[in-house]
Design a protein around this motif. Structure first.
Motif, PDB file in Angstrom:
ATOM      1  N   GLY A 181       3.690 -26.883 -13.937  1.00 43.62           N
ATOM      2  CA  GLY A 181       2.918 -27.432 -15.042  1.00 43.62           C
ATOM      3  C   GLY A 181       3.428 -28.759 -15.543  1.00 43.62           C
ATOM      4  N   MET A 182       4.714 -29.002 -15.397  1.00 45.96           N
ATOM      5  CA  MET A 182       5.308 -30.261 -15.841  1.00 45.96           C
ATOM      6  C   MET A 182       5.403 -31.283 -14.708  1.00 45.96           C
ATOM      7  N   ALA A 183       5.047 -30.866 -13.485  1.00 42.92           N
ATOM      8  CA  ALA A 183       5.109 -31.761 -12.325  1.00 42.92           C
ATOM      9  C   ALA A 183       3.744 -32.316 -11.928  1.00 42.92           C
ATOM     10  N   ILE A 184       2.701 -31.508 -12.051  1.00 41.73           N
ATOM     11  CA  ILE A 184       1.362 -31.959 -11.658  1.00 41.73           C
ATOM     12  C   ILE A 184       0.964 -33.249 -12.380  1.00 41.73           C
ATOM     13  N   PRO A 185       1.221 -33.396 -13.697  1.00 40.99           N
ATOM     14  CA  PRO A 185       0.864 -34.663 -14.347  1.00 40.99           C
ATOM     15  C   PRO A 185       1.584 -35.875 -13.756  1.00 40.99           C
ATOM     16  N   MET A 186       2.788 -35.668 -13.216  1.00 41.02           N
ATOM     17  CA  MET A 186       3.545 -36.788 -12.657  1.00 41.02           C
ATOM     18  C   MET A 186       2.926 -37.279 -11.348  1.00 41.02           C
ATOM     19  N   VAL A 187       2.440 -36.374 -10.505  1.00 43.48           N
ATOM     20  CA  VAL A 187       1.784 -36.824  -9.268  1.00 43.48           C
ATOM     21  C   VAL A 187       0.359 -37.301  -9.544  1.00 43.48           C
ATOM     22  N   SER A 188      -0.152 -36.983 -10.756  1.00 42.01           N
ATOM     23  CA  SER A 188      -1.457 -37.504 -11.191  1.00 42.01           C
ATOM     24  C   SER A 188      -1.332 -38.882 -11.828  1.00 42.01           C
ATOM     25  N   HIS A 234      -6.951 -27.560  -7.553  1.00 42.21           N
ATOM     26  CA  HIS A 234      -7.994 -28.581  -7.531  1.00 42.21           C
ATOM     27  C   HIS A 234      -7.388 -29.960  -7.776  1.00 42.21           C
ATOM     28  N   ARG A 235      -6.426 -30.050  -8.694  1.00 44.16           N
ATOM     29  CA  ARG A 235      -5.787 -31.332  -8.956  1.00 44.16           C
ATOM     30  C   ARG A 235      -4.982 -31.804  -7.736  1.00 44.16           C
ATOM     31  N   LEU A 236      -4.324 -30.884  -7.043  1.00 44.92           N
ATOM     32  CA  LEU A 236      -3.613 -31.288  -5.831  1.00 44.92           C
ATOM     33  C   LEU A 236      -4.579 -31.905  -4.819  1.00 44.92           C
ATOM     34  N   GLU A 237      -5.759 -31.353  -4.709  1.00 49.41           N
ATOM     35  CA  GLU A 237      -6.769 -31.960  -3.832  1.00 49.41           C
ATOM     36  C   GLU A 237      -7.178 -33.328  -4.366  1.00 49.41           C
ATOM     37  N   ASP A 238      -7.380 -33.439  -5.658  1.00 45.85           N
ATOM     38  CA  ASP A 238      -7.783 -34.710  -6.257  1.00 45.85           C
ATOM     39  C   ASP A 238      -6.792 -35.823  -5.942  1.00 45.85           C
ATOM     40  N   VAL A 239      -5.485 -35.506  -6.002  1.00 43.84           N
ATOM     41  CA  VAL A 239      -4.476 -36.548  -5.810  1.00 43.84           C
ATOM     42  C   VAL A 239      -3.983 -36.584  -4.362  1.00 43.84           C
TER      43      VAL A 239
END
Length: 291
Positions: free
Chosen positions: A127-134, A220-225
Motif C-alpha cells: 500500500g505504501m509502494a504502489i503510489p511510488m511506482v505511480s 489494476h494499478r500495476l497494469e496501468d503503470v
C-alpha cells in the motif's frame, strides 16, 4: 459529529482513477448498495480541481478521496469505509469483513499491508509502494500545471507533508532509493499472495473479502503503470489465475474500468507509451529473489 447536506442515503465522493476510490466503489458494487457518485477532481491531477475547496474540506478535512457520506455523516479512510459498508449491509453480497474474529484478524493484517496510511513509510508495504511506482504519471500531471499554481495551492494543503510532497514531485522525481525499496516491497507482497493462494482457494483468505477488494485495485494499478506483465507471465501462476478471477467479477468493469478519466489516461500514455515500465526488470529480479 459533522453532518453534511445529502441527497441519497449513500453518497461516495470519488476520483475515477484513485486507488482508494476504486476500492470503495468495488465494495459498493459487491454489496449491492444503491449509491450516488459525487465526482471529485484532485488538485495533483488538474488545475480545475475541487478537493481543496472549502465545500469538500467540510466533508473531508484531509482533502483526500474517497469520502462516504451515509445519511449526512461522513466516513473517511477507504479501509474503514469498506468495513462500515459491510457492517451496515450484512445480508447483501459477500461478507467483506465477516464476524469471525480469527478471520477478521487475518483480514486486518492484510489490510494493514495494502493500505496507504498516514502513519506508514513509503516503500515499505504494498500500500505504501504502489503510489511510488505511480509517481511518474502523477509528476506528469503536476508538470502540466503552471509551476507557481502548483507551489501556491499545495502550500495551503491541510496535510503539510502531502503539500510538500507534491511540490517536490513537481520539481524532481521520487529518489531512486525509495523507488527501489518500493519495487522490492511490491515483489515481496506478490510472492506472499502467491504462497497464500497455493492451497487452491479462489481468493486470498478463501472467500471474497475486503482483502480481494483492495487487490483488485492494486493489480489494476500495476497494469496501468506497465508492471502488469508479472501478473500474467506464468512466474506467479496462482496470481495469474487469481487476477483472472478478479477481472471476471462484475465489479471490476462497473467500479474500475467504467471510471477511467482522461487526465490520468493521457498521463499514462505519455509516460509509459504502451511499453514496459523501466522498473520491470528490477521487479522480476526482486520476485525471483523473494520466491
Amino acid at each position: 459529529m459533522t453532518t453534511v447536506v445529502y441527497e441519497q442515503e449513500y453518497e461516495v465522493y470519488t476520483y475515477g482513477e484513485s486507488l482508494c476510490s476504486q476500492m470503495v466503489r468495488i465494495a459498493c458494487v459487491e454489496k449491492g448498495i444503491e449509491w450516488k457518485s459525487k465526482p471529485i477532481m484532485l488538485s495533483e491531477v488538474a488545475v480545475e480541481s475541487n478537493n481543496l475547496t472549502p465545500q469538500y474540506l467540510a466533508i473531508n478535512p484531509k482533502a483526500r478521496v474517497p469520502s462516504l457520506v451515509h445519511n449526512g455523516t461522513p466516513i473517511l479512510e477507504s479501509y474503514e469505509i469498506i468495513k462500515y459498508l459491510d457492517r451496515q449491509n450484512p445480508n447483501s453480497g459477500p461478507r467483506l469483513y465477516p464476524e469471525d474474529q480469527n478471520l477478521r484478524s487475518r483480514i486486518d493484517a492484510w489490510v494493514l499491508g495494502a493500505s496507504l496510511r498516514d502513519d506508514g513509510e513509503f516503500g515499505t508495504t504494498l500500500g505504501m509502494a504502489i503510489p511510488m511506482v505511480s509517481s511518474p504519471a502523477i509528476r506528469y500531471c503536476l508538470k502540466r500545471q503552471p509551476f507557481w499554481h502548483v507551489m501556491r495551492k499545495f502550500s495551503k494543503h491541510p496535510l503539510p507533508s502531502r503539500g510538500i510532497g507534491f511540490r517536490v514531485l513537481r520539481i524532481m522525481p521520487v529518489p531512486r532509493g525509495i523507488t527501489d525499496k518500493s519495487v522490492a516491497a511490491i515483489a515481496q507482497a506478490l510472492v506472499n499472495i502467491e504462497n497464500e493462494l497455493s492451497g487452491g482457494d479462489d481468493y486470498i483468505l478463501g472467500s471474497f473479502t475486503q482483502v480481494d477488494v483492495m487487490m483488485m485495485a492494486h493489480f489494476h494499478r500495476l497494469e496501468d503503470v506497465a508492471l502488469g506483465e508479472v501478473l500474467v507471465d506464468g512466474t506467479l501462476p496462482n496470481i495469474s489465475a487469481y487476477w483472472a478471477r478478479l477481472q471476471a467479477r462484475p465489479s471490476y468493469e462497473s467500479a474500475v474500468l467504467a471510471y477511467h478519466e482522461p487526465h490520468w489516461r493521457e498521463a499514462l500514455q505519455a509516460v509509459f507509451s504502451d511499453s514496459q515500465s523501466p522498473e520491470m526488470g528490477k521487479l522480476k529480479a526482486a520476485i525471483n529473489r523473494a520466491m
